[in-house]
Design a protein around this motif. Structure first.
Motif, PDB file in Angstrom:
ATOM      1  N   ALA A 151      46.703  45.740  37.060  1.00  0.00           N
ATOM      2  CA  ALA A 151      46.943  44.363  37.508  1.00  0.00           C
ATOM      3  C   ALA A 151      46.581  43.398  36.380  1.00  0.00           C
ATOM      4  CB  ALA A 151      46.113  44.071  38.750  1.00  0.00           C
ATOM      5  N   LYS A 152      47.323  42.313  36.294  1.00  0.00           N
ATOM      6  CA  LYS A 152      47.113  41.326  35.235  1.00  0.00           C
ATOM      7  C   LYS A 152      46.826  39.953  35.850  1.00  0.00           C
ATOM      8  CE  LYS A 152      48.927  43.791  31.608  1.00  0.00           C
ATOM      9  NZ  LYS A 152      48.050  44.905  31.504  1.00  0.00           N
ATOM     10  N   ALA A 153      45.817  39.302  35.309  1.00  0.00           N
ATOM     11  CA  ALA A 153      45.489  37.950  35.739  1.00  0.00           C
ATOM     12  C   ALA A 153      46.578  36.996  35.266  1.00  0.00           C
ATOM     13  CB  ALA A 153      44.147  37.544  35.156  1.00  0.00           C
ATOM     14  N   GLU A 154      46.867  35.977  36.073  1.00  0.00           N
ATOM     15  CA  GLU A 154      47.881  34.996  35.710  1.00  0.00           C
ATOM     16  C   GLU A 154      47.642  33.714  36.478  1.00  0.00           C
ATOM     17  OE1 GLU A 154      52.646  34.455  36.221  1.00  0.00           O
ATOM     18  OE2 GLU A 154      51.943  36.421  35.623  1.00  0.00           O
ATOM     19  N   GLY A 155      47.656  32.596  35.780  1.00  0.00           N
ATOM     20  CA  GLY A 155      47.476  31.300  36.425  1.00  0.00           C
ATOM     21  C   GLY A 155      46.100  31.194  37.059  1.00  0.00           C
ATOM     22  N   GLU A 156      46.072  30.833  38.319  1.00  0.00           N
ATOM     23  CA  GLU A 156      44.801  30.698  39.052  1.00  0.00           C
ATOM     24  C   GLU A 156      44.205  32.049  39.442  1.00  0.00           C
ATOM     25  OE1 GLU A 156      43.196  27.816  39.528  1.00  0.00           O
ATOM     26  OE2 GLU A 156      44.802  26.777  38.473  1.00  0.00           O
ATOM     27  N   TRP A 157      45.002  33.106  39.340  1.00  0.00           N
ATOM     28  CA  TRP A 157      44.554  34.444  39.726  1.00  0.00           C
ATOM     29  C   TRP A 157      43.818  35.111  38.582  1.00  0.00           C
ATOM     30  CZ3 TRP A 157      44.631  35.310  44.658  1.00  0.00           C
ATOM     31  CH2 TRP A 157      45.561  34.621  45.451  1.00  0.00           C
ATOM     32  N   SER A 158      42.639  35.640  38.877  1.00  0.00           N
ATOM     33  CA  SER A 158      41.861  36.363  37.875  1.00  0.00           C
ATOM     34  C   SER A 158      41.323  37.646  38.503  1.00  0.00           C
ATOM     35  CB  SER A 158      40.718  35.498  37.346  1.00  0.00           C
ATOM     36  OG  SER A 158      39.850  35.106  38.397  1.00  0.00           O
ATOM     37  N   LEU A 159      40.745  38.469  37.665  1.00  0.00           N
ATOM     38  CA  LEU A 159      40.167  39.739  38.111  1.00  0.00           C
ATOM     39  C   LEU A 159      38.680  39.739  37.805  1.00  0.00           C
ATOM     40  CD1 LEU A 159      43.001  41.934  36.651  1.00  0.00           C
ATOM     41  CD2 LEU A 159      42.497  41.671  39.088  1.00  0.00           C
ATOM     42  N   VAL A 160      37.894  40.257  38.734  1.00  0.00           N
ATOM     43  CA  VAL A 160      36.467  40.421  38.497  1.00  0.00           C
ATOM     44  C   VAL A 160      36.134  41.905  38.619  1.00  0.00           C
ATOM     45  CG1 VAL A 160      35.838  38.098  39.259  1.00  0.00           C
ATOM     46  CG2 VAL A 160      35.866  39.940  40.912  1.00  0.00           C
ATOM     47  N   THR A 161      35.204  42.333  37.806  1.00  0.00           N
ATOM     48  CA  THR A 161      34.764  43.724  37.853  1.00  0.00           C
ATOM     49  C   THR A 161      33.606  43.827  38.838  1.00  0.00           C
ATOM     50  OG1 THR A 161      35.394  43.998  35.545  1.00  0.00           O
ATOM     51  CG2 THR A 161      33.930  45.665  36.479  1.00  0.00           C
ATOM     52  N   ARG A 162      33.763  44.710  39.816  1.00  0.00           N
ATOM     53  CA  ARG A 162      32.720  44.930  40.820  1.00  0.00           C
ATOM     54  C   ARG A 162      31.629  45.839  40.253  1.00  0.00           C
ATOM     55  NH1 ARG A 162      33.135  43.248  45.400  1.00  0.00           N
ATOM     56  NH2 ARG A 162      32.074  44.987  46.414  1.00  0.00           N
ATOM     57  N   ASP A 163      30.509  45.924  40.934  1.00  0.00           N
ATOM     58  CA  ASP A 163      29.385  46.738  40.471  1.00  0.00           C
ATOM     59  C   ASP A 163      29.770  48.199  40.261  1.00  0.00           C
ATOM     60  OD1 ASP A 163      27.808  44.504  40.476  1.00  0.00           O
ATOM     61  OD2 ASP A 163      26.546  45.112  42.169  1.00  0.00           O
ATOM     62  N   ASP A 164      30.744  48.697  41.064  1.00  0.00           N
ATOM     63  CA  ASP A 164      31.163  50.102  40.929  1.00  0.00           C
ATOM     64  C   ASP A 164      32.252  50.288  39.873  1.00  0.00           C
ATOM     65  OD1 ASP A 164      33.444  49.080  42.133  1.00  0.00           O
ATOM     66  OD2 ASP A 164      33.292  50.316  43.942  1.00  0.00           O
ATOM     67  N   GLY A 165      32.621  49.215  39.171  1.00  0.00           N
ATOM     68  CA  GLY A 165      33.624  49.291  38.116  1.00  0.00           C
ATOM     69  C   GLY A 165      35.045  49.028  38.591  1.00  0.00           C
ATOM     70  N   SER A 166      35.264  48.938  39.895  1.00  0.00           N
ATOM     71  CA  SER A 166      36.603  48.646  40.413  1.00  0.00           C
ATOM     72  C   SER A 166      36.908  47.162  40.190  1.00  0.00           C
ATOM     73  CB  SER A 166      36.708  49.016  41.894  1.00  0.00           C
ATOM     74  OG  SER A 166      35.791  48.252  42.664  1.00  0.00           O
TER      75      SER A 166
END
Length: 128
Positions: A74-89
């Motif tokens: 998955a790729k972040a775009e615009g207002e959408w971003s990705l965060v890494t959870r404690d388990d790495g997901s």
């Protein structure tokens, strides 16, 4: 030579016309009735204890408030971003705020988690 180039016209035209759609994935959520919902229409929530683009909801919390998980690649775009959870997901965030569903919401449009414990809120795009 001219005949050969004419054969390529439909192929090239097809590629050029489909180009804008290539590589564009559907957004991880959508707006409905002024709030963000997942692809199944389930209400999405934010958690006040999340900070600096990191989820503070793990373990039992994440069982009750399942994160809006991102698929591999998955790729972040615009207002959408990705965060890494404690388990790495990876989890989706909107305007830096990680997003969750709520297990007590049973059908699309339910908002039973709004205001829970004073820290859970329906995700509304205009609020950010």
């Amino acid at each position: 030579m001219r005949t050969m180039s004419l054969r390529w016209v439909p192929l090239v035209a097809g590629v050029l016309l489909s180009g804008p759609q290539l590589g564009l994935a559907a957004e991880p959520a959508m707006e409905k009735d002024g709030m963000l919902v997942d692809q199944n229409g389930m209400t999405l929530y934010t958690y006040d204890k999340d900070a600096d683009g990191k989820s503070a909801c793990n373990g039992q919390c994440a069982q009750n408030w399942p994160p809006l998980m991102a698929e591999a690649g998955a790729k972040a775009e615009g207002e959408w971003s990705l965060v890494t959870r404690d388990d790495g997901s990876m989890q989706w965030a909107y305007d830096g705020k990680p997003l969750y569903t709520f297990v007590m919401d049973k059908k699309a449009g339910d908002v039973t988690g709004d205001g829970k414990m004073g820290v859970w809120h329906v995700a509304k795009p205009e609020a950010y």
